[in-house]
Structure formats: C-alpha cells, structure tokens
Design an enzyme around this catalytic site. Structure first.
Site, PDB file in Angstrom:
ATOM      1  N   ILE A 179       0.821  -1.209   0.000  1.00  0.00           N
ATOM      2  CA  ILE A 179       0.000   0.000   0.000  1.00  0.00           C
ATOM      3  C   ILE A 179       0.856   1.260   0.000  1.00  0.00           C
ATOM      4  O   ILE A 179       0.539   2.237  -0.685  1.00  0.00           O
ATOM      5  CB  ILE A 179      -0.950  -0.005   1.213  1.00  0.00           C
ATOM      6  CG1 ILE A 179      -1.991  -1.123   1.059  1.00  0.00           C
ATOM      7  CG2 ILE A 179      -1.652   1.341   1.368  1.00  0.00           C
ATOM      8  CD1 ILE A 179      -2.862  -1.334   2.280  1.00  0.00           C
ATOM      9  N   ASP A 195      13.439   2.443  11.155  1.00  0.00           N
ATOM     10  CA  ASP A 195      12.760   1.585  12.115  1.00  0.00           C
ATOM     11  C   ASP A 195      11.732   2.472  12.810  1.00  0.00           C
ATOM     12  O   ASP A 195      12.075   3.301  13.652  1.00  0.00           O
ATOM     13  CB  ASP A 195      13.758   1.015  13.119  1.00  0.00           C
ATOM     14  CG  ASP A 195      13.092   0.211  14.230  1.00  0.00           C
ATOM     15  OD1 ASP A 195      11.856   0.035  14.184  1.00  0.00           O
ATOM     16  OD2 ASP A 195      13.809  -0.227  15.154  1.00  0.00           O
ATOM     17  N   TYR A 243      -3.304  -7.678  16.444  1.00  0.00           N
ATOM     18  CA  TYR A 243      -3.465  -6.788  15.292  1.00  0.00           C
ATOM     19  C   TYR A 243      -4.728  -5.942  15.432  1.00  0.00           C
ATOM     20  O   TYR A 243      -4.703  -4.714  15.236  1.00  0.00           O
ATOM     21  CB  TYR A 243      -3.519  -7.619  14.010  1.00  0.00           C
ATOM     22  CG  TYR A 243      -3.698  -6.820  12.744  1.00  0.00           C
ATOM     23  CD1 TYR A 243      -2.607  -6.243  12.104  1.00  0.00           C
ATOM     24  CD2 TYR A 243      -4.961  -6.649  12.175  1.00  0.00           C
ATOM     25  CE1 TYR A 243      -2.770  -5.511  10.929  1.00  0.00           C
ATOM     26  CE2 TYR A 243      -5.133  -5.923  11.015  1.00  0.00           C
ATOM     27  CZ  TYR A 243      -4.040  -5.357  10.395  1.00  0.00           C
ATOM     28  OH  TYR A 243      -4.211  -4.629   9.235  1.00  0.00           O
ATOM     29  N   LYS A 270      -4.987  -1.819  15.752  1.00  0.00           N
ATOM     30  CA  LYS A 270      -5.655  -0.987  14.756  1.00  0.00           C
ATOM     31  C   LYS A 270      -6.821  -0.203  15.348  1.00  0.00           C
ATOM     32  O   LYS A 270      -7.111   0.918  14.908  1.00  0.00           O
ATOM     33  CB  LYS A 270      -6.107  -1.844  13.577  1.00  0.00           C
ATOM     34  CG  LYS A 270      -4.950  -2.447  12.781  1.00  0.00           C
ATOM     35  CD  LYS A 270      -3.992  -1.375  12.248  1.00  0.00           C
ATOM     36  CE  LYS A 270      -2.913  -1.965  11.370  1.00  0.00           C
ATOM     37  NZ  LYS A 270      -2.006  -0.935  10.808  1.00  0.00           N
ATOM     38  N   VAL A 277      -6.470  -6.692   0.974  1.00  0.00           N
ATOM     39  CA  VAL A 277      -5.838  -6.088  -0.199  1.00  0.00           C
ATOM     40  C   VAL A 277      -4.891  -7.097  -0.841  1.00  0.00           C
ATOM     41  O   VAL A 277      -4.196  -7.847  -0.145  1.00  0.00           O
ATOM     42  CB  VAL A 277      -5.057  -4.817   0.196  1.00  0.00           C
ATOM     43  CG1 VAL A 277      -4.460  -4.136  -1.029  1.00  0.00           C
ATOM     44  CG2 VAL A 277      -5.966  -3.852   0.958  1.00  0.00           C
ATOM     45  N   THR A 318      -1.965  -7.602  -1.734  1.00  0.00           N
ATOM     46  CA  THR A 318      -0.536  -7.340  -1.628  1.00  0.00           C
ATOM     47  C   THR A 318       0.231  -8.618  -1.944  1.00  0.00           C
ATOM     48  O   THR A 318      -0.334  -9.720  -1.899  1.00  0.00           O
ATOM     49  CB  THR A 318      -0.177  -6.878  -0.199  1.00  0.00           C
ATOM     50  OG1 THR A 318      -0.480  -7.943   0.719  1.00  0.00           O
ATOM     51  CG2 THR A 318      -0.968  -5.637   0.190  1.00  0.00           C
TER      52      THR A 318
END
Length: 264
Positions: free
Chosen positions: A18, A64, A169, A173, A202, A204
């Site tokens: 993205i 980083d 995760y 988010k 997506v 990817t």
C-alpha cells in the site's frame, strides 16, 4: 478525479504494498517531492517514480518506525531536504501471529502494538510538531498546514472473523483509530487534518502468496460481497483523496474500503 496536489509527501512502509502504491497515486496527482521510508530498500518504488516522472525529487530513508530517535531524525532529514511536510502517510505495520489472547505471549503482543500503534504515534507526533511550524500552501479554507493519514484496518472498526484470530493486530488498529480521532480534534483548529484509512483485504504480494484453494485467505475472500480483494492502486488512490482538498471537511474520519465486508 484529479486533485492537483502540490507539496512534500512523507510515506512509511514505502518499499512495497500500500505504501508503494500510495506514492504512485500521489505522484499521479502532482506530488513531486517524496521522503520514502522503510526498513527494507525502496528501490522498486524509486525506480518506478523516476521512470514515470522525470525531475521528481526523492529522499530515501531507512527507518525503524519503533525507534523514537530514528523517527524524529527522519522528519528532520525530510525538512532539511524539502523545507516542509505536507502529506504524511503513516502506513508501516505488521500482522503478528494469528492467536487468541490465551495463546499470545506478552512479547508478541507488545511487538505488534509497538510497530502498529506506538510507532504511528511517534511518527504523528514528529509530523505535528513540524506542521505547526509551517504555513498553509494556499489561503483557501480547504487548505491545511499539513495532512496526516494513518493506516488502520477494517479490523480497527470491527472484530476479526472467528477463523482469523488476530487479537493483537485488531487491538493495535483500534488504537490507531482512537489516536487519529483524538489528535484530529486537538489539531484541526490549528490547521492540521488527520484521518485514518481502514482497508479490508488487499491483494498485496504477501496476501497473494498465502492464497490457495482451501486457505484461510481464500475463505475470507469469499466473504467479501464484491467477491474479490482490493487492488493496491485502489487503496493508494484513497490516500491521495484523503490528502486532497476534496476531503477538506473530513476530520478524524475512518474511511473504510473493504468491498462491503464490515456491513454484513
């Protein structure tokens, strides 16, 4: 739609996925100065931009995002090179392991939050501090001192599927959405626009490599009402939209682009 963007873009996770396609979209809309940041090389992104847009200026920075010193230094380097930051896209992130809370180690949980949440806060803090020092590009009511877009996820507004137990995760988010809303309120009146982008699944390279008949991702794709994954350029175009004057009245928004997944 053409947005006629001018100014300087700062993109984390710009080496692939993205972040890479957001750079392409911003360039199509007129941006010609880029700070491209990633832990990995941004060679492909740079090569594609230079091939299609002669005269483009690019600052490549190995970063980083979990390092406070490195983040602050990257903003300093960008401003030294280009004088300002107009469009910041805080996109770098990791997925973490697929586990429910009872099966997650503390180190794994904290690692995901460090990269997906704390790092976004570090980047946003440094960007806000810079944007407060600079004037708007134009005198229009629709112009801002700077625009920030944070990559959240559709799992930043809903819980995950039962067969995708991405607890860490999802937590990270949701936190990005909260951070976006909090700072959007605090700095809108000071001329800084902050929004979150919440993509669904997506296509990817990482996702595509995990898809095969009977895989979890293949099962998830079937749940999407449009029956496909998002193309990377579709999400990249939304980054350009959120940075443009077309979204000038969007403050603290969570723009969900998931093919209808979360409305079921």
């Amino acid at each position: 739609m053409a947005f006629a963007l001018k100014g300087v873009a700062y993109i984390t996770g710009a080496g692939s996925g993205i972040g890479q396609y957001a750079a392409y979209s911003l360039a199509r809309q007129g941006v010609r100065s880029f700070a491209l940041l990633d832990r990995n090389p941004v060679t492909k992104t740079v090569s594609e931009l230079k091939k299609n847009y002669p005269g483009i200026s690019i600052k490549e920075i190995e970063l980083d995002v979990a390092s406070e010193t490195a983040v602050n230094d990257s903003v300093t380097q960008t401003v030294k090179e280009f004088g300002r930051i107009d469009y910041a896209f805080n996109n770098a992130g990791i997925g973490g392991t697929l586990n429910t809370t009872d099966n997650i180690d503390l180190d794994d949980f904290q690692r995901v939050l460090s990269v997906n949440t704390t790092a976004v806060w570090l980047c946003q803090r440094a960007q806000i501090r810079q944007m407060l020092k600079q004037e708007k590009l134009t005198n229009s009511d629709r112009s801002y001192r700077g625009s920030i877009v944070n990559t959240a996820s559709m799992y930043g507004v809903v819980g995950p599927s039962l067969n995708v137990p991405c607890t860490a995760y999802t937590t990270s988010k949701h936190a990005v959405v909260g951070l976006t809303r909090s700072d959007a309120i605090a700095f809108a009146g000071k001329g800084i626009k902050i929004n979150a982008l919440c993509p669904g699944y997506v296509a990817t390279p990482l996702v595509l490599s995990s898809m095969n008949k009977g895989s979890v991702m293949d099962d998830e794709r079937r749940k999407v009402p449009v029956q496909r994954l998002a193309n990377m350029d579709e999400i990249g175009d939304l980054v350009a939209f959120l940075h443009s004057e077309a979204s000038s009245y969007m403050i603290g928004a969570t723009l969900v682009a998931d093919g209808g997944f979360t409305i079921q």
